[in-house]
Design a protein around this motif. Structure first.
Motif, PDB file in Angstrom:
ATOM      1  N   LYS A   1       0.848  -1.211   0.000  1.00  0.00           N
ATOM      2  CA  LYS A   1       0.000   0.000   0.000  1.00  0.00           C
ATOM      3  C   LYS A   1       0.882   1.260   0.000  1.00  0.00           C
ATOM      4  O   LYS A   1       1.933   1.267  -0.641  1.00  0.00           O
ATOM      5  CB  LYS A   1      -0.959  -0.029   1.194  1.00  0.00           C
ATOM      6  CG  LYS A   1      -1.756  -1.334   1.267  1.00  0.00           C
ATOM      7  CD  LYS A   1      -2.884  -1.283   2.250  1.00  0.00           C
ATOM      8  CE  LYS A   1      -3.591  -2.619   2.275  1.00  0.00           C
ATOM      9  NZ  LYS A   1      -4.792  -2.628   3.079  1.00  0.00           N
TER      10      LYS A   1
ATOM     11  N   HIS B   1      -8.763  -3.128  -5.834  1.00  0.00           N
ATOM     12  CA  HIS B   1      -8.672  -3.230  -4.371  1.00  0.00           C
ATOM     13  C   HIS B   1      -9.777  -2.367  -3.759  1.00  0.00           C
ATOM     14  O   HIS B   1     -10.114  -1.310  -4.297  1.00  0.00           O
ATOM     15  CB  HIS B   1      -7.287  -2.757  -3.907  1.00  0.00           C
ATOM     16  CG  HIS B   1      -7.048  -3.075  -2.461  1.00  0.00           C
ATOM     17  ND1 HIS B   1      -7.574  -2.308  -1.442  1.00  0.00           N
ATOM     18  CD2 HIS B   1      -6.380  -4.092  -1.867  1.00  0.00           C
ATOM     19  CE1 HIS B   1      -7.222  -2.849  -0.274  1.00  0.00           C
ATOM     20  NE2 HIS B   1      -6.499  -3.930  -0.511  1.00  0.00           N
TER      21      HIS B   1
ATOM     22  N   ILE C   1     -10.386  -5.891   6.271  1.00  0.00           N
ATOM     23  CA  ILE C   1      -9.112  -5.303   5.838  1.00  0.00           C
ATOM     24  C   ILE C   1      -8.609  -4.287   6.864  1.00  0.00           C
ATOM     25  O   ILE C   1      -9.305  -3.316   7.176  1.00  0.00           O
ATOM     26  CB  ILE C   1      -9.252  -4.634   4.452  1.00  0.00           C
ATOM     27  CG1 ILE C   1      -9.607  -5.699   3.404  1.00  0.00           C
ATOM     28  CG2 ILE C   1      -7.980  -3.901   4.062  1.00  0.00           C
ATOM     29  CD1 ILE C   1      -9.895  -5.136   2.025  1.00  0.00           C
ATOM     30  N   GLY C   2      -7.438  -4.561   7.393  1.00  0.00           N
ATOM     31  CA  GLY C   2      -6.795  -3.614   8.307  1.00  0.00           C
ATOM     32  C   GLY C   2      -7.484  -3.457   9.654  1.00  0.00           C
ATOM     33  O   GLY C   2      -7.197  -2.513  10.388  1.00  0.00           O
TER      34      GLY C   2
ATOM     35  N   GLY D   1      -7.293 -10.025   4.324  1.00  0.00           N
ATOM     36  CA  GLY D   1      -8.032  -9.326   5.381  1.00  0.00           C
ATOM     37  C   GLY D   1      -7.502  -9.739   6.737  1.00  0.00           C
ATOM     38  O   GLY D   1      -7.849 -10.797   7.247  1.00  0.00           O
TER      39      GLY D   1
ATOM     40  N   VAL E   1      -4.626 -10.891   7.718  1.00  0.00           N
ATOM     41  CA  VAL E   1      -3.825 -12.119   7.816  1.00  0.00           C
ATOM     42  C   VAL E   1      -2.492 -11.750   8.460  1.00  0.00           C
ATOM     43  O   VAL E   1      -1.908 -10.707   8.149  1.00  0.00           O
ATOM     44  CB  VAL E   1      -3.576 -12.744   6.428  1.00  0.00           C
ATOM     45  CG1 VAL E   1      -2.652 -13.944   6.532  1.00  0.00           C
ATOM     46  CG2 VAL E   1      -4.886 -13.136   5.763  1.00  0.00           C
TER      47      VAL E   1
ATOM     48  N   LEU F   1      -3.422 -12.553   0.347  1.00  0.00           N
ATOM     49  CA  LEU F   1      -3.025 -11.174   0.060  1.00  0.00           C
ATOM     50  C   LEU F   1      -2.873 -10.486   1.417  1.00  0.00           C
ATOM     51  O   LEU F   1      -3.833 -10.365   2.177  1.00  0.00           O
ATOM     52  CB  LEU F   1      -4.109 -10.506  -0.798  1.00  0.00           C
ATOM     53  CG  LEU F   1      -3.919  -9.066  -1.247  1.00  0.00           C
ATOM     54  CD1 LEU F   1      -2.545  -8.819  -1.831  1.00  0.00           C
ATOM     55  CD2 LEU F   1      -4.953  -8.697  -2.297  1.00  0.00           C
TER      56      LEU F   1
ATOM     57  N   GLY G   1      -1.605  -7.259   3.740  1.00  0.00           N
ATOM     58  CA  GLY G   1      -1.264  -5.836   3.764  1.00  0.00           C
ATOM     59  C   GLY G   1      -0.245  -5.546   4.851  1.00  0.00           C
ATOM     60  O   GLY G   1       0.970  -5.709   4.672  1.00  0.00           O
ATOM     61  N   LYS G   2      -0.765  -5.156   5.993  1.00  0.00           N
ATOM     62  CA  LYS G   2       0.057  -4.651   7.093  1.00  0.00           C
ATOM     63  C   LYS G   2       1.285  -5.519   7.403  1.00  0.00           C
ATOM     64  O   LYS G   2       2.411  -5.020   7.511  1.00  0.00           O
ATOM     65  CB  LYS G   2      -0.832  -4.536   8.335  1.00  0.00           C
ATOM     66  CG  LYS G   2      -0.214  -3.840   9.498  1.00  0.00           C
ATOM     67  CD  LYS G   2      -1.292  -3.548  10.544  1.00  0.00           C
ATOM     68  CE  LYS G   2      -0.670  -2.978  11.792  1.00  0.00           C
ATOM     69  NZ  LYS G   2       0.108  -3.993  12.532  1.00  0.00           N
TER      70      LYS G   2
HETATM   71  P1  PGA Z   1      -4.439  -6.195   5.743  1.00  0.00           P
HETATM   72  O1  PGA Z   1      -4.709  -5.731   4.237  1.00  0.00           O
HETATM   73  O2  PGA Z   1      -3.652  -7.475   5.679  1.00  0.00           O
HETATM   74  O3  PGA Z   1      -3.670  -5.063   6.363  1.00  0.00           O
HETATM   75  O4  PGA Z   1      -5.789  -6.404   6.370  1.00  0.00           O
HETATM   76  C1  PGA Z   1      -5.072  -6.633   3.255  1.00  0.00           C
HETATM   77  C2  PGA Z   1      -5.290  -5.927   1.956  1.00  0.00           C
HETATM   78  O5  PGA Z   1      -5.848  -4.827   1.928  1.00  0.00           O
HETATM   79  O6  PGA Z   1      -4.902  -6.417   0.886  1.00  0.00           O
END
Ligand code: PGA
Length: 256
Positions: free
Chosen positions: A16, A101, A178-179, A217, A219, A237, A239-240
């Motif tokens: 991101k 996304h 997500i996040g 989401g 993970v 997938l 993110g953080k």
């Molecule tokens: P997250 O993000 O692992 O920080 O929840 C996942 C994503 O937006 O792809």
């Protein structure tokens, strides 16, 4: 695996709007090559655009780490200030690109039809698009998850019906997960992944082994295994946690 063949599972790190030259240097200094070589997983890193070439240089030594991008423009070339095309992504060595996304749908008002066009443009350049889909909390509560997913996937099916596509990669990311630290239950994701595969197989002439469903989401290195062990979840997938070399090292060293 459902088709009797082993698919190599994949972890996609979506950085991101995070990272810096220092962070990248530190990240790779701390990722042991041997640990990657002995892992049964592939890794895709999607950094912010200006860092694509830096990350590309760093991953040359790793045979199972690939370059990804977070978005692409609808145009290929010309007077489109501030945009990046699939031609440019290909030129700098990008192999995978995330499209649709939920943050782009939310903050940049991207719509399904436009996202489908991006998907096709990338396919044409030999870049593998990763389509993100997922329902909001209110859609989940009202029992509309499957209809939302079909609405988001249908334009892709229509768009690529008569083309030579390489692989179809879909990241199922419930928006509310997500996040937030609230990941979806792995068994429920398995059912949704099965549903998505069934929907695509019913509507497109594609072999199951070319169909990949990922989950995203919240993970992390503690909960990833429960997802990745499910037969129809082909990857994650992240993110953080994907910007933390410790989390990535833990994930890759656990899956041999
Ligand atoms: P997250 O993000 O692992 O920080 O929840 C996942 C994503 O937006 O792809």
């Amino acid at each position: 695996m459902t088709n009797g063949k082993m698919k190599k599972k994949i972890i996609i790190g979506n950085w991101k709007l995070n990272g810096s030259l220092n962070m990248i240097e530190n990240f790779f200094k701390n990722l042991r090559i041997e640990m990657f070589q002995s892992s049964a997983l592939d890794f895709v890193i999607a950094p912010p655009f200006p860092y694509l070439m830096n990350v590309g240089r760093m991953i040359r030594r790793y045979h199972n780490v690939f370059l990804g991008a977070q978005n692409v423009d609808l145009h290929l070339i010309g007077a489109y200030t501030g945009e990046i095309s699939s031609l440019i992504l290909k030129d700098v060595g990008v192999k995978y690109t995330i499209v649709g996304h939920s943050e782009r749908r939310m903050y940049h008002l991207e719509k399904d039809a436009e996202i489908a066009k991006k998907f096709l443009l990338l396919q044409k350049e030999g870049i593998i698009p990763i389509l993100c889909v997922g329902e909001s909390l209110s859609e989940k509560r009202s029992g509309n998850t499957e209809s939302i997913l079909m609405k988001q996937i249908r334009p892709i099916i229509e768009m690529i019906r008569n083309t030579d596509f390489l692989k179809i990669m879909i990241a199922y990311e419930p928006v509310w997960s997500i996040g937030t630290g609230n990941s979806e239950d792995p068994s429920s994701v398995q059912k949704t992944a099965e549903f998505i595969k069934g929907y695509i197989l019913d509507n497109l002439d594609i072999r199951r082994e070319f169909l990949f469903i990922h989950y995203g989401g919240s993970v992390n290195s503690k909960n990833f295994q429960e997802f990745i062990e499910k037969p129809d979840i082909d990857g994650l997938l992240i993110g953080k946690c994907s910007i933390e070399y410790r989390s990535i090292s833990e994930i890759f060293s656990k899956i041999k």
